[in-house]
Design an enzyme around this catalytic site. Structure first.
Site, PDB file in Angstrom:
ATOM      1  N   LYS A  11       0.988  -1.140   0.060  1.00 21.06           N
ATOM      2  CA  LYS A  11       0.005  -0.036  -0.003  1.00 21.06           C
ATOM      3  C   LYS A  11       0.961   1.157  -0.079  1.00 21.06           C
ATOM      4  O   LYS A  11       1.953   1.063   0.347  1.00 21.06           O
ATOM      5  CB  LYS A  11      -0.931   0.051   1.265  1.00 21.06           C
ATOM      6  CG  LYS A  11      -0.329   0.089   2.562  1.00 21.06           C
ATOM      7  CD  LYS A  11       0.299   1.491   3.030  1.00 21.06           C
ATOM      8  CE  LYS A  11       0.756   1.432   4.381  1.00 21.06           C
ATOM      9  NZ  LYS A  11       1.802   2.517   4.757  1.00 21.06           N
ATOM     10  N   PRO A  96       9.078  -4.369  -0.201  1.00 23.44           N
ATOM     11  CA  PRO A  96      10.303  -3.734   0.508  1.00 23.44           C
ATOM     12  C   PRO A  96       9.737  -4.060   1.782  1.00 23.44           C
ATOM     13  O   PRO A  96       8.671  -3.595   2.739  1.00 23.44           O
ATOM     14  CB  PRO A  96      10.218  -2.374   0.219  1.00 23.44           C
ATOM     15  CG  PRO A  96       9.715  -2.353  -0.943  1.00 23.44           C
ATOM     16  CD  PRO A  96       8.545  -3.041  -1.186  1.00 23.44           C
ATOM     17  N   VAL A  97      10.859  -4.376   3.007  1.00 28.13           N
ATOM     18  CA  VAL A  97      10.917  -4.678   4.238  1.00 28.13           C
ATOM     19  C   VAL A  97      10.852  -3.556   4.959  1.00 28.13           C
ATOM     20  O   VAL A  97      11.954  -2.788   4.843  1.00 28.13           O
ATOM     21  CB  VAL A  97      11.844  -5.888   4.713  1.00 28.13           C
ATOM     22  CG1 VAL A  97      11.826  -6.091   6.053  1.00 28.13           C
ATOM     23  CG2 VAL A  97      11.798  -7.121   3.835  1.00 28.13           C
ATOM     24  N   MET A 101       5.493   0.302   3.210  1.00 29.68           N
ATOM     25  CA  MET A 101       4.486  -0.290   2.191  1.00 29.68           C
ATOM     26  C   MET A 101       3.586  -1.210   2.686  1.00 29.68           C
ATOM     27  O   MET A 101       3.139  -2.170   2.284  1.00 29.68           O
ATOM     28  CB  MET A 101       5.290  -0.603   0.998  1.00 29.68           C
ATOM     29  CG  MET A 101       6.192   0.545   0.416  1.00 29.68           C
ATOM     30  SD  MET A 101       6.326   0.286  -1.190  1.00 29.68           S
ATOM     31  CE  MET A 101       4.727   0.517  -2.030  1.00 29.68           C
ATOM     32  N   ALA A 102       3.792  -1.414   4.141  1.00 29.98           N
ATOM     33  CA  ALA A 102       2.776  -2.524   4.795  1.00 29.98           C
ATOM     34  C   ALA A 102       3.250  -3.927   4.427  1.00 29.98           C
ATOM     35  O   ALA A 102       2.341  -4.608   4.475  1.00 29.98           O
ATOM     36  CB  ALA A 102       1.219  -2.335   4.671  1.00 29.98           C
ATOM     37  N   ASP A 138      -2.483  -1.452  10.093  1.00 33.53           N
ATOM     38  CA  ASP A 138      -2.568  -1.599   8.811  1.00 33.53           C
ATOM     39  C   ASP A 138      -3.238  -2.918   8.172  1.00 33.53           C
ATOM     40  O   ASP A 138      -3.287  -3.107   6.912  1.00 33.53           O
ATOM     41  CB  ASP A 138      -1.244  -1.187   8.369  1.00 33.53           C
ATOM     42  CG  ASP A 138      -0.622  -0.084   8.263  1.00 33.53           C
ATOM     43  OD1 ASP A 138      -1.348   0.723   8.718  1.00 33.53           O
ATOM     44  OD2 ASP A 138       0.444   0.486   7.986  1.00 33.53           O
TER      45      ASP A 138
HETATM   46  O1  C5P Z   1      -0.299  -0.894  14.908  1.00 31.03           O
HETATM   47  P1  C5P Z   1       1.237  -1.091  14.408  1.00 31.03           P
HETATM   48  O2  C5P Z   1       1.658  -2.047  15.362  1.00 31.03           O
HETATM   49  O3  C5P Z   1       1.462  -1.477  12.946  1.00 31.03           O
HETATM   50  O4  C5P Z   1       1.949   0.169  14.820  1.00 31.03           O
HETATM   51  C1  C5P Z   1       3.429   0.298  14.913  1.00 31.03           C
HETATM   52  C2  C5P Z   1       3.659   1.572  15.911  1.00 31.03           C
HETATM   53  O5  C5P Z   1       3.219   2.778  15.146  1.00 31.03           O
HETATM   54  C3  C5P Z   1       2.950   1.812  16.968  1.00 31.03           C
HETATM   55  O6  C5P Z   1       3.731   1.000  18.331  1.00 31.03           O
HETATM   56  C4  C5P Z   1       2.867   3.099  17.258  1.00 31.03           C
HETATM   57  O7  C5P Z   1       4.054   3.428  18.015  1.00 31.03           O
HETATM   58  C5  C5P Z   1       2.873   3.646  15.964  1.00 31.03           C
HETATM   59  N1  C5P Z   1       1.535   4.110  15.445  1.00 31.03           N
HETATM   60  C6  C5P Z   1       0.951   5.357  16.069  1.00 31.03           C
HETATM   61  N2  C5P Z   1      -0.636   5.602  15.812  1.00 31.03           N
HETATM   62  C7  C5P Z   1      -1.099   4.751  14.786  1.00 31.03           C
HETATM   63  C8  C5P Z   1      -0.494   3.706  14.176  1.00 31.03           C
HETATM   64  C9  C5P Z   1       0.714   3.226  14.507  1.00 31.03           C
HETATM   65  O8  C5P Z   1       1.243   5.813  17.019  1.00 31.03           O
HETATM   66  N3  C5P Z   1      -2.298   4.890  14.363  1.00 31.03           N
END
Ligand code: C5P
Length: 300
Positions: A11, A96-97, A101-102, A138
């Site tokens: 994405k 890509p890691v 790009m999720a 995501d």
């Molecule tokens: O949800 P996910 O594990 O992908 O998020 C990774 C990090 O990105 C979270 O630990 C947080 O620090 C940050 N994040 C955020 N607000 C969001 C989504 C992600 O602060 N809406």
């Protein structure tokens, strides 16, 4: 069924508006996701235990221990079903890691769809979406695909109508960026200025551009509140964005938390030419053309 293969897209965020920091450590977002034609494949095979391996371009950068989001997804699905299931997961990596790009979220979504089929659970998309939201902000979008606006942490999704295809180039940079660190840098920069952080709002002009399939209008409205933080952590990305703009990109922005940079092209030919130009640029590991929107995680 002894083996199932699921294809799942990367994405780009065409609007990423980040609200104030919440008490749970997340930020409320208006996050317009757009699924593009760079795909990972997740294969799930019958197995007694639960294992994951990764093959393909970026394989050596992906953890294959419990930190792997696909194996976490398979375990969460088994738990939801209330049974002990096994699966041998093989991820064919093209996204890509740690690139913004999720890619990890895509593999988790792929594992959910693959194991749902392999284990004959027959869970509806709504159930998978709920499990997905607990795995990462995501992951629900990787299941859904297309173009959608995410609110809350980004996990509450509504599909958005789009007119036709948009053509993109993604310039992959050396190394990755931690999403959590980029959000933290965004908070730090905001604290420095001391200004109030506005509540995020969906950009109506961007919506209209998506609906009309109007690439120049979309290019002018691309916006990412994490970009300044990503550029502060990776100042070299500014040169990559400039290079794409110099070669006619309708819009250029850091993809999500970066460091991948996204460029909106005028058409498929322009995307191919721009990708070949950016591939030669010193700041890029590689650059690939892609189009969107494309569907979310799908059985092959
Ligand atoms: O949800 P996910 O594990 O992908 O998020 C990774 C990090 O990105 C979270 O630990 C947080 O620090 C940050 N994040 C955020 N607000 C969001 C989504 C992600 O602060 N809406």
């Amino acid at each position: 069924m002894s083996s199932v293969t699921v294809r799942v897209p990367a994405k780009v965020n065409v609007q990423l508006s980040v609200g104030p920091l919440r008490e749970d450590g997340y930020h409320d977002l208006v996050n317009v996701f757009h699924a593009v034609s760079i795909f990972d494949e997740v294969v799930a095979k019958e197995s007694e235990g639960m294992t994951v391996s990764v093959v393909g371009e970026w394989a050596d950068q992906v953890p294959v221990d419990d930190g792997n989001l696909a194996i976490q997804a398979a375990r969460a699905l088994a738990k939801h079903a209330g049974r002990t299931y096994g699966a041998e997961l093989v991820i064919h990596k093209a996204i890509p890691v740690a690139g913004g790009m999720a890619g990890g979220s895509a593999d988790a979504a792929g594992a959910l769809v693959a194991c749902n089929e392999l284990w004959g659970l027959g869970l509806p998309l709504e159930d998978l979406m709920e499990i997905a939201g607990d795995l990462g902000s995501d992951v629900p979008f990787s299941l859904l695909g297309g173009t959608a606006v995410g609110t809350g942490r980004g996990e509450q999704l509504s599909q958005l109508p789009t007119g036709g295809l948009f053509h993109w180039v993604f310039a992959v940079a050396e190394g990755g960026l931690s999403t959590a660190k980029v959000y933290a840098e965004c908070d730090r920069l905001r604290a420095e200025t001391g200004a109030d952080v506005p509540w995020p709002e969906l950009d109506e002009a961007l919506l209209a551009a998506l609906r009309a399939g109007d690439a120049p209008a979309l290019g002018a409205r691309l916006a990412n509140d994490l970009q300044l933080a990503a550029l502060t952590l990776r100042p070299d990305l500014a040169g990559t964005l400039d290079e794409g703009r110099r070669h006619g990109a309708l819009g250029a922005l850091v993809s999500g938390s970066g460091p991948t940079c996204a460029f909106l092209a005028t058409d498929a030919d322009h995307a191919r030419d721009l990708a070949s130009t950016l591939s030669q640029f010193a700041g890029c590991t590689t650059a690939v053309p892609a189009h969107g929107p494309v569907p979310g995680a799908a059985l092959l």
